[in-house]
Structure formats: structure tokens, C-alpha cells
Design an enzyme around this catalytic site. Structure first.
Site: not given
Ligand code: CMC
Length: 432
Positions: A267, A308, A366
Site C-alpha cells: 500500500h 493496482h 507510487d
């Protein structure tokens, strides 16, 4: 009442039951299975909630196939370009863009809550000097509930609002202090003449011996990162906040639980892990070796910043952040350019590879945000803290919404028990 229904037949008993289909404003409809067990004696099995809606929400919409992300209906691209973090936070919390009066009032309220109780500062001395700042965040944010008793009645809407304001406002102060503790630097007071992001940068990097110079390029890039990370509907940390609060627990404790959940590398911890991965790869010529490891079923290695649960086409946040990263590296010193080149090459090679294409694995938010943070001289172990600060807007908005939702009950998943059937206790002396 829904006009659409679905009928479920239990082939073992031949029993049938009809269930309503709930239509959203946009997105996939859901079967209302709340009476499933009562009618058919069955539970549903869905580890990781791949097909289960845990709530109704007006806040954030994601279309994973089209790569769409909307906060309260507004596309993330427009907000990232035109809004700022506090305006976006107001939008998430209250459901509409503030008018100028509302905006000024909100900014002033948040500014008035940025200081922490002097007693809270003592906590920072108790941590090891090399403690991970996320460990400090989990502890200190949870500890706020021991200081702000006057806003802990979760049944009182005004208390809820004050706690939400406090959390949003104090998070940068706590985050900056957790960094400064590790470096033996004094803990500065927040500055109300600066905006939210400027003040955070000041608290991170200022030293008492020199006047702090704001870097507008850094502030612009950071503002984008904050908006892009502000909410993402029912992800692991947000669901943790909702589950923890479903028992009526106080918001400081619940947001602390959310921070703990965010910390994991699958995460929010991914932005830190991406940089570690890119630094380990070092040279683009080494990329095929790492791609091969990521594809090897016998190796747990994964490409950090790829994949994802929801986005199966592209992550719209990654697209924005990739461009921001490009722009930033053009104006800042170029020492991070090789890392960016390695990232771009890794992305190119992975996106031509059958393994990644078949599984719809694309760079997520990210993948590039870490490079921006690194270029801004943010220490690696602060990356996930920055994600946590930004996501606070989403956590408190989701919490406020949940507390108003009459359909919400204590979160209590069921299980499929696979253990021993009933058996009798055998005294120790008779066991072989
Ligand atoms: N590298 C290599 N293979 C991968 C990766 C990856 N990063 N991600 C998924 N896979 C493979 C996985 O092995 C599986 O293969 P198979 O079908 O052959 O068993 C398939 O793709 C599906 O993966 P999954 O784990 O079932 O998918 P998920 O939806 O449960 O997990 C994820 C999503 C984000 C946890 C995962 O893609 C991952 O671990 N990515 C790396 C960590 C990361 O970048 N996390 C940040 C997410 S975005 C920011 C945030 O929301 O916090």
C-alpha cells in the site's frame, strides 16, 4: 426500492431467494445480500473484498478500466492542475468546492489547529533516534486521543468536525517532528503566515540559525502529490479506519490504525520501496534480471510501483505524476536524473512484456512520486509519512460520512470455518 433483482438458487436444496440490485450514480451495480444468510443459510466468500462493496459513499469514484478518478465528481486532472490541498480537503469533507468565504474560514480554522499540545512534544524524546517515522506517526497520532478529550464524543457532530480539523491540521506538525527527532533538530512551531504545504516544508527543513527560503518549485510539486494522494475510496487503510471506527472508537485511534495499514509495502510503503528497488537496479542494463525475478513464480519479488487492484488500464495519478516528475527534474539539479532514466526504462521494458500486459500491470502513483520526493531532498523513510499526511483528508472525510450513515453497523465479517470439528479435552497426563 430497486426495480432490478437477482435470483440465487442453492442447487443442493433447490431453495431460491431474490435480492435487490442497488444502482450507483455511476459504476457497477451491487447485489444487496444482507438477507442472504437469513434466506438461504449461506455466506459469501470474498477474501480481500474483490467483489464486495462495504458501504455506500458519495466521496470518490474510480473507474479502473477507463483510468478515471473523481473526487466528489471532479476529475483528478483538474484538481491537480487548479486546486490546492486545503481546498481539495474541504471538497472531500463537505462535498462541494468552497466559495471564497468558506475557503478563507476553513484555511483559518486549520491554521489555528496546527500546534500540538506541549505535552505531545515529550513523546518524540521517548522514541529511539533511529525509529522509523511511520512508527512515530502511529504512536503519536493515537496518543492525541489522550490530549484532546474535549472533542471525543463521536455521537456529537460538532465534536467530530473539530477532531477532523485537528487531525488535518496537526498531521504536518507531527510528521515534521518525527523527522527532526531522528536528526537531533529542534522542534519549530508552525508558521501561520505560510500556506499548508509551505509550512510543512518549513517545519521539515528550517534551521534556527538561518532564514528559511521557500522553494516555489518544490512547493508546487508537493501540492500535486498531496492532491493526488488525498483520497482513493475504500482502499486498505481507509477500510481500516472505517472498520476501527465502526465500533465507536475515537477518530485519533482510528486514523492511527489507518496509518499502520498504510505503512505496508503493498500500500503506502510502496513509494519508499520503489526508490530502494531503483537504487538496487542501479543500471538500466540490469533491468531484465529484475523483470525475470518479478515473473518467477518461485520468487516473491515484485516490481514495486506496478499493479493496482482497481486500475487495469492505467493509474491516472501516475500519468500526472510522471509529467510532474519530468518538469521537476528539468529545473532542479540533475543528480536524480539517472534514477528517473532507470524508472522510465523499467516502465518501457515492463510494458512490452507479455507477463505485465496479460495481468494489466501498469505503473501506479507510487512509481514516480518517490522520485519527486527524492529530488526534493525528502528522506526516504518520510515518503510514506507524506502519503499518510495527504490521505488524512480522505480518511477523515470517509469517517465523517460513515458516522452519518444510518445503514452502517459494527464491521463484523463472517468466516468459513475449516478447523477441527468438536472434540473432547484430554488431560495433559493422558496425552501422548
Ligand atoms: N510485480 C510482479 N507481479 C505482480 C505485481 C508486481 N508488482 N503485482 C501483481 N503481480 C502479479 C501477481 O503475482 C499475480 O500473478 P498471477 O495471476 O500469476 O498469480 C497477478 O499479478 C495479480 O496480482 P494480485 O496480487 O492478485 O493483485 P492484487 O490486486 O491483489 O494486488 C497490488 C495489487 C498493488 C497489491 C500488487 O499489484 C502489488 O503488490 N504491487 C506492488 C506494490 C505497489 O506498488 N503497491 C502500491 C499500490 S498503489 C498505491 C496505494 O494504493 O497504496
Amino acid at each position: 426500492m430497486s426495480t432490478h433483482t437477482v435470483t440465487i438458487t442453492d442447487n443442493r436444496s433447490g431453495k431460491q431467494a431474490e435480492f435487490d440490485i442497488i444502482d450507483p450514480t455511476i459504476g457497477s451495480p451491487a447485489i444487496d445480500i444482507r438477507t442472504l444468510h437469513g434466506q438461504l443459510g449461506l455466506f459469501t466468500y470474498d477474501p480481500g473484498f474483490q467483489a464486495t462493496a462495504s458501504c455506500k459513499s458519495d466521496i470518490t469514484y474510480i473507474d479502473g478500466d477507463q483510468g478515471i478518478l473523481l473526487y466528489r465528481g471532479y476529475p483528478i486532472e483538474q484538481l491537480a492542475e487548479q486546486s490546492n490541498y486545503l481546498e481539495t480537503s474541504f471538497l472531500l469533507m463537505y462535498g462541494h468546492l468552497p466559495d471564497p468565504g468558506e475557503y478563507d474560514e476553513f484555511v483559518n480554522i486549520i491554521k489555528r489547529h496546527t500546534m500540538v499540545h506541549e505535552g505531545v512534544k515529550q513523546f518524540f524524546n521517548g522514541f529511539q533516534h533511529d525509529a522509523h517515522p511511520m512508527a512515530i506517526m502511529v504512536g503519536v497520532v493515537g496518543a492525541l486521543s489522550a490530549f484532546y478529550h474535549d472533542s471525543l464524543d463521536v455521537t456529537n457532530p460538532r465534536h467530530r468536525e473539530i477532531s477532523a480539523h485537528r487531525l488535518l491540521a496537526k498531521m504536518p506538525t507531527i510528521a515534521a517532528y518525527s523527522h527532526r527527532r531522528a536528526h537531533g533538530l529542534p522542534l519549530p512551531y508552525p508558521r501561520n503566515d505560510l500556506d499548508f504545504i509551505e509550512n510543512f516544508m518549513y517545519m521539515m527543513f528550517s534551521v534556527p540559525t538561518e532564514e528559511y527560503q521557500i522553494n516555489p518549485v518544490a512547493v508546487r510539486a508537493m501540492r500535486k502529490i498531496f492532491i493526488l494522494h488525498a483520497d482513493h475510496e475504500q482502499n486498505a487503510s481507509t477500510s481500516t479506519v472505517r472498520l476501527a471506527s465502526s465500533s465507536g472508537a475515537n477518530p485519533f485511534a482510528c486514523i492511527s490504525a489507518g496509518i499502520a495499514s498504510l505503512w505496508g509495502p503493498a500500500h503506502g510503503g510502496a513509494n519508499e520501496a520503489v526508490i530502494r528497488m531503483l537504487e538496487e537496479i542501479k543500471d538500466p542494463s540490469e533491468i531484465p534480471k529484475y523483470i525475470a525475478r518479478a515473473k518467477d513464480k518461485n520468487d516473491p519479488y515484485r516490481l514495486m510501483g506496478f499493479g493496482h487492484r482497481i486500475y487495469k488500464n492505467y493509474d491516472p495519478r501516475a500519468k500526472i505524476i510522471r509529467e510532474a516528475c519530468n518538469d521537476l527534474l528539468e529545473v532542479l539539479d540533475s543528480s536524480n536524473q539517472p534514477l528517473f532514466e532507470t524508472a522510465r526504462e523499467l516502465e518501457r521494458i515492463a510494458l512490452e512484456d507479455e507477463y505485465f500486459l496479460e495481468r494489466n500491470l501498469y505503473p501506479n502513483v507510487d512509481f514516480y512520486s518517490g522520485i519527486i520526493l527524492k529530488a526534493l531532498d525528502i528522506p526516504l523513510n518520510m515518503f510514506t509519512v507524506i502519503f499518510a499526511m495527504a490521505r488524512t483528508a480522505g480518511w477523515i472525510s470517509q469517517w465523517l460520512e460513515m458516522m452519518e450513515d444510518k445503514e452502517q453497523r459494527i464491521g463484523r465479517p463472517r468466516q468459513i470455518y475449516t478447523g477441527a470439528t468438536q472434540r473432547d479435552y484430554v488431560p495433559l497426563s493422558q496425552r501422548r
